[in-house]
Write an enzyme that holds these catalytic residues in place. Structure first.
Site, PDB file in Angstrom:
ATOM      1  N   LYS A  33      27.461  46.504  39.085  1.00 10.79           N
ATOM      2  CA  LYS A  33      26.071  46.043  39.229  1.00 10.79           C
ATOM      3  C   LYS A  33      25.283  46.997  40.113  1.00 10.79           C
ATOM      4  CE  LYS A  33      27.718  41.366  38.615  1.00 10.79           C
ATOM      5  NZ  LYS A  33      28.364  40.242  39.309  1.00 10.79           N
ATOM      6  N   LYS A  67      30.631  40.410  48.668  1.00 11.26           N
ATOM      7  CA  LYS A  67      31.772  39.907  47.894  1.00 11.26           C
ATOM      8  C   LYS A  67      32.455  38.838  48.739  1.00 11.26           C
ATOM      9  CE  LYS A  67      33.315  44.267  47.874  1.00 11.26           C
ATOM     10  NZ  LYS A  67      33.520  44.488  46.440  1.00 11.26           N
ATOM     11  N   ARG A  68      33.400  38.103  48.152  1.00 11.82           N
ATOM     12  CA  ARG A  68      34.142  37.139  48.942  1.00 11.82           C
ATOM     13  C   ARG A  68      34.812  37.823  50.131  1.00 11.82           C
ATOM     14  NH1 ARG A  68      34.935  31.852  46.941  1.00 11.82           N
ATOM     15  NH2 ARG A  68      36.258  31.541  48.756  1.00 11.82           N
ATOM     16  N   HIS A  73      43.754  38.062  36.095  1.00 16.78           N
ATOM     17  CA  HIS A  73      42.709  38.592  36.983  1.00 16.78           C
ATOM     18  C   HIS A  73      43.209  38.958  38.368  1.00 16.78           C
ATOM     19  CE1 HIS A  73      39.172  37.548  34.456  1.00 16.78           C
ATOM     20  NE2 HIS A  73      39.975  36.590  34.016  1.00 16.78           N
ATOM     21  N   LYS A 109      39.890  43.077  50.730  1.00 15.67           N
ATOM     22  CA  LYS A 109      38.608  43.712  50.428  1.00 15.67           C
ATOM     23  C   LYS A 109      38.098  44.544  51.617  1.00 15.67           C
ATOM     24  CE  LYS A 109      37.301  40.054  47.148  1.00 15.67           C
ATOM     25  NZ  LYS A 109      37.099  40.712  45.844  1.00 15.67           N
ATOM     26  N   THR A 135      33.337  43.776  39.993  1.00 17.10           N
ATOM     27  CA  THR A 135      32.205  43.845  39.069  1.00 17.10           C
ATOM     28  C   THR A 135      30.915  44.128  39.837  1.00 17.10           C
ATOM     29  OG1 THR A 135      32.245  41.428  39.155  1.00 17.10           O
ATOM     30  CG2 THR A 135      33.093  42.450  37.157  1.00 17.10           C
TER      31      THR A 135
HETATM   32  C1  26V Z   1      42.417  31.713  42.057  1.00 14.47           C
HETATM   33  C2  26V Z   1      42.567  30.469  42.614  1.00 14.47           C
HETATM   34  C3  26V Z   1      43.860  30.125  43.203  1.00 14.47           C
HETATM   35  C4  26V Z   1      44.031  28.647  43.375  1.00 14.47           C
HETATM   36  C5  26V Z   1      42.816  27.973  43.930  1.00 14.47           C
HETATM   37  C6  26V Z   1      41.575  28.221  43.117  1.00 14.47           C
HETATM   38  C7  26V Z   1      41.490  29.589  42.582  1.00 14.47           C
HETATM   39  C8  26V Z   1      40.291  29.984  42.016  1.00 14.47           C
HETATM   40  C9  26V Z   1      40.160  31.232  41.485  1.00 14.47           C
HETATM   41  C10 26V Z   1      41.220  32.097  41.505  1.00 14.47           C
HETATM   42  C11 26V Z   1      41.014  33.394  40.859  1.00 14.47           C
HETATM   43  C12 26V Z   1      41.514  34.574  41.581  1.00 14.47           C
HETATM   44  C13 26V Z   1      41.416  35.745  40.683  1.00 14.47           C
HETATM   45  C14 26V Z   1      40.078  36.428  40.718  1.00 14.47           C
HETATM   46  O1  26V Z   1      39.044  35.897  41.030  1.00 14.47           O
HETATM   47  N1  26V Z   1      40.120  37.674  40.345  1.00 14.47           N
HETATM   48  C15 26V Z   1      38.949  38.534  40.315  1.00 14.47           C
HETATM   49  O2  26V Z   1      38.545  38.617  38.957  1.00 14.47           O
HETATM   50  C16 26V Z   1      37.429  39.470  38.792  1.00 14.47           C
HETATM   51  C17 26V Z   1      37.034  39.389  37.332  1.00 14.47           C
HETATM   52  O3  26V Z   1      38.060  39.900  36.537  1.00 14.47           O
HETATM   53  C18 26V Z   1      37.794  40.881  39.214  1.00 14.47           C
HETATM   54  O4  26V Z   1      36.662  41.707  39.078  1.00 14.47           O
HETATM   55  C19 26V Z   1      38.261  40.901  40.647  1.00 14.47           C
HETATM   56  O5  26V Z   1      38.716  42.189  41.000  1.00 14.47           O
HETATM   57  C20 26V Z   1      39.386  39.896  40.833  1.00 14.47           C
HETATM   58  O6  26V Z   1      39.734  39.774  42.192  1.00 14.47           O
END
Ligand code: 26V
Length: 813
Positions: free
Chosen positions: A662, A550-551, A362, A556, A658
């Site tokens: 929406k 968004k975050r 992701h 972003k 996403t």
């Molecule tokens: C990463 C980490 C790193 C360590 C600490 C906790 C933590 C928690 C979540 C993440 C995930 C980062 C990746 C992410 O959220 N990607 C997003 O995924 C979406 C669904 O596929 C996508 O639409 C977004 O573009 C993408 O940034």
């Protein structure tokens, strides 16, 4: 045989609610609070769901279809009462019954706590996928963690973000069922002893481990109109200690026990709120192993009970899809179980494991990639470390002997390198499928981020462009638009969202477009009321609702958005007669608590808002609204009211997005870069129906490679930018002095790593085009319709169908 739903008339529902209020809540309908009514309704819904739930499980037991287990550290499911009502076909009736009883449906549904068990896109995607799997009658289930504290609650104090704990379980959560009898044990630490067996093979015994009890809480996942109910199983960590353990006369021992229990319960204590920067925290790896080990034990127990064949056949009956690398310990843990507990040799165990696990990537942001210090894994999970080490040895040797052309790449491909375990490499090596989440993202994985692995395993790589469930994100949040669509093209689009393209015939139809305009207008009015209630600020419903939700992250580029606002403000101050289309800028964003720069941007947006919103010279032409505590429920209010969807990430950085889908589905036009799924949106709607601007990913990569971009040159040549930057550097904004020196210095001294200054000109120019085009109401509405009509492609039903056909190879039940 399918049981059909108990259909009710509104009067019957009214009576049922009354009697539930009396039976469950011990009060009369005259004295019932919103909460009483909410619990009464959820109980009625649960009775309906439970019938189908047992039926679905029975059906799976008999037919033994291949099952999908979606392992994820996050499931951002949102409130369930409305979506469950919708999917069992009772939403309209229930709304009417509530009104008949003299209550407001909105107030009743708002009684439900919105479980914030995810950070953002990745967690919400998992929730949309579960809903689509159930609605398409696929046997697919979620495995996650039941965090006692979800995503923090955000408050602004003097414009600064502060974080409050989110204790969402304070009141009973009506959708979960604790399954104490299905608890499993998870083992940490301990020592590994090796024995030589008589036949010469080695046996590993893992002793003196710390035991943690994993107790499942099951939440039903209700399919739309099909009587299918799948399961989201969320694990809670408890101490396995029996009561007698605490019967001790030694105070010290007693405290030791309590302390120990506390540390065990910490494992499912809270969700980590950083989604974009990795830190090797011991508690986080405990959480990951806890999820993986408990889920595998429960999956294998189920398999043994139902399938009654050797685990050698596991890949015919089970796929484990891992949501990012967070559950990638699935690979060594399944190896451990197969070898140490089930007696398989390495080769067979590896064949089984690598044909069960599939991995979704992701992100390509290097700072988000998980790398665990190897000593940490060694002491916390000694047996798993040995297995990872062996996987790594065999993998590196395999390259050395079989792919000599890749020999010099071994240091950058090794699973263990620089004393760290590279989880993405482990996931790629140990799985049969690796997918990205949008076309561009998958191409970047293949050509850059994972090019060596792609050379090694081209057949593993595939794309699955993300999607969203149109049931929640259109039917539930925008009932008026839903009715208009169904009145116009009939109801088939609900089961075949691609047929939304039948709306294209109405793109020049005046009466239809008028109705579309009225619906957007009504949605904007209700958001305006909400904004007024929450902030006291009055916004103009005729203004463009320009939305970025968004975050908060630098890539972003909320900063680019607010630069545009500041620029417009400066223009209006210098030329009060300037003819601009009134705009309301709406923001929603949480920053990771430790992300200093993101928090500065929040403070800047709030500062700009407080000045712009109260400056009489602006005559209400600009409003800036930053809504607190952005979450699923807030998204549901904002999205139906959006005119313009801001998707302005630095090209190449947003894997998919996403929110873009929406808002498109609800008739917003996108202003965006050629990044993530924006590209696919553009290819569907065509250039006239989207506002694309800025650097492309190739150009961004080229600048990173050559270093040819110099931010200061833009500061020196573009007066508008110099003005804004100087304002941040302790200058005047309106009649106030503001100071955001860190932003100023960061952009100039770190050379603007996300190309805010570089893209500013293209962005403001494109925003001017938006301003002009919005004035022609009919043309705008026609474009809005074209966006809605093409949004069916982004239903997560399509995405899940692709996973099912290409990766999972499963059939509908
Ligand atoms: C990463 C980490 C790193 C360590 C600490 C906790 C933590 C928690 C979540 C993440 C995930 C980062 C990746 C992410 O959220 N990607 C997003 O995924 C979406 C669904 O596929 C996508 O639409 C977004 O573009 C993408 O940034």
């Amino acid at each position: 045989m399918k049981k059909t739903l108990t259909k009710r008339t509104i009067d019957e529902l009214v009576d049922e609610i009354k009697s539930k209020v009396e039976l469950l809540r011990g009060t009369t309908i005259e004295n019932a609070t919103n909460k009483d009514i909410y619990y009464a309704i959820s109980s009625i819904v649960n009775e309906e769901i439970n019938k189908s739930w047992t039926q679905t499980e029975e059906n799976y037991k008999q037919k033994q279809p291949k099952q999908i287990y979606y392992l994820s550290m996050e499931f951002l499911i949102g409130r369930l009462v409305e979506s469950n009502l919708l999917n069992i076909g009772l939403l309209k009736e229930c709304n009417e019954a509530i009104v008949k009883l003299g209550y407001s449906p909105e107030d009743i549904y708002a009684q439900e706590k919105d479980p914030g068990l995810g950070n953002g896109g990745l967690g919400r995607l998992a929730a949309c996928f579960l809903e689509s799997m159930a609605s398409l009658s696929y046997p697919g289930h979620g495995c996650g963690i039941r965090y006692r504290y979800g995503m923090f609650e955000q408050r602004f104090i003097n414009g600064h973000q502060t974080e409050l704990p989110d204790y969402w379980l304070k009141e009973e959560y009506p959708w979960e069922i604790r399954k104490a009898e299905e608890a499993v044990e998870v083992h940490f630490g301990g020592e590994v002893h090796m024995f030589k067996k008589r036949n010469g093979s080695l046996e590993f015994r893992h002793e003196n481990t710390d035991k943690v009890l994993a107790v499942p809480y099951d939440v039903p996942v209700v399919g739309y109109n099909n009587q299918v109910v799948n399961t989201l199983r969320m694990w809670s960590a408890e101490s396995p200690a029996v009561e007698s353990d605490l019967q001790t006369s030694h105070t010290a021992q007693y405290y030791h026990h309590l302390e120990h229990n506390r540390s065990i319960e910490q494992i499912s204590g809270f969700l980590y709120p950083d989604d974009s920067s990795y830190e090797g925290k011991i508690l986080r790896i405990r959480q990951q192993y806890f999820l993986v080990s408990a889920s595998l034990k429960s999956i294998l127990r189920e398999y043994k009970q139902n399938v009654r064949r050797s685990l050698a056949h596991l890949p015919e009956k089970v796929v484990i899809q891992i949501n990012d690398t967070h559950p990638s310990l699935t690979v060594p843990e399944l190896m451990r179980i197969l070898m140490d507990e089930e007696g398989f040799g390495w080769e067979k165990a590896w064949e089984i494991t690598s044909n069960v696990v599939a991995y979704t990537n992701h992100t390509t942001l290097s700072e988000a990639l998980e790398k665990w210090p190897k000593d940490m894994i060694k002491s916390l999970l000694p047996r798993l470390y040995m297995i990872i080490d062996e996987i790594n040895e065999r993998f590196c040797q395999g390259i050395w002997f079989d792919y000599p052309e890749l020999r010099d790449k071994i240091p950058e491909m090794a699973i263990i390198a620089d004393d760290q375990i590279h989880m993405a490499r482990l996931a790629v090596v140990g799985s049969f499928s690796v997918n990205g989440v949008a076309k561009l993202h998958t191409e970047i994985l293949k050509k850059q981020e994972m090019k060596n692995f792609y050379a090694l395993y081209p057949e593993k790589f595939n794309n699955k462009t993300n999607g969203i469930t149109h049931r929640r994100w259109l039917m539930q949040v925008n009932p008026k638009l839903t009715s208009l669509i169904t009145e116009t093209i009939g109801p088939r689009w609900i089961s075949r969202p691609n047929e939304l393209t039948n709306l294209l015939r109405y793109s020049k139809d005046r009466p239809f477009l008028d109705k579309l305009g009225q619906i957007k207008r009504a949605n904007k009015e209700s958001l305006a009321n909400f904004i007024h209630e929450k902030t006291g600020i009055v916004v103009d419903e005729n203004s463009i609702f320009d939305v970025q939700i968004k975050r908060l992250h630098e890539y972003k580029r909320q900063l680019l958005n607010i630069f545009h606002v500041i620029h417009l403000y400066n223009e209006l101050k210098n030329h009060p007669q300037l003819d601009i289309t009134p705009r309301t800028f709406i923001f929603g964003a949480k920053a990771a608590p430790g992300y200093y720069f993101a928090k500065e941007i929040i403070k800047l947006i709030n500062t700009v808002a407080s000045i712009v919103n109260h400056d009489p010279e602006i005559k209400g032409k600009l409003k800036v609204i930053f809504l607190e505590n952005y979450n699923v429920s807030l998204a549901e209010r904002i999205i139906p009211a959006a005119d313009l969807s801001e998707q302005i990430s630095t090209a190449g950085k947003e894997a998919s997005g996403t929110g873009n889908m929406k808002m498109m589905m609800n008739g917003a036009l996108t202003i965006g870069t050629l990044d993530g799924a924006n590209i696919e949106i553009k290819n569907l709607v065509g250039d006239p129906n989207i506002f694309i601007f800025g650097l492309q990913s190739e150009e961004v990569f080229e600048y990173y490679r050559t270093g040819a971009y110099v931010a200061r040159d833009i500061y020196n040549t573009d007066e508008r930018i110099a003005d804004i930057m100087n304002q941040l550097n302790g200058g005047e904004f309106g009649s106030q002095e503001i100071e955001f020196k860190d932003i100023y210095y960061h952009l100039l001294y770190n050379n603007d790593p996300y190309f805010i200054l570089k893209d500013f000109d293209a962005y403001t120019e494109t925003q001017q085009l938006v301003d002009q085009e919005y004035r022609d109401k009919d043309t705008w509405l026609s474009k809005s319709l074209i966006n809605i009509a093409h949004s069916g492609k982004f239903s997560s039903d399509r995405t899940i169908q692709e996973y099912a056909n290409d990766i999972w190879k499963i059939q509908k039940q």
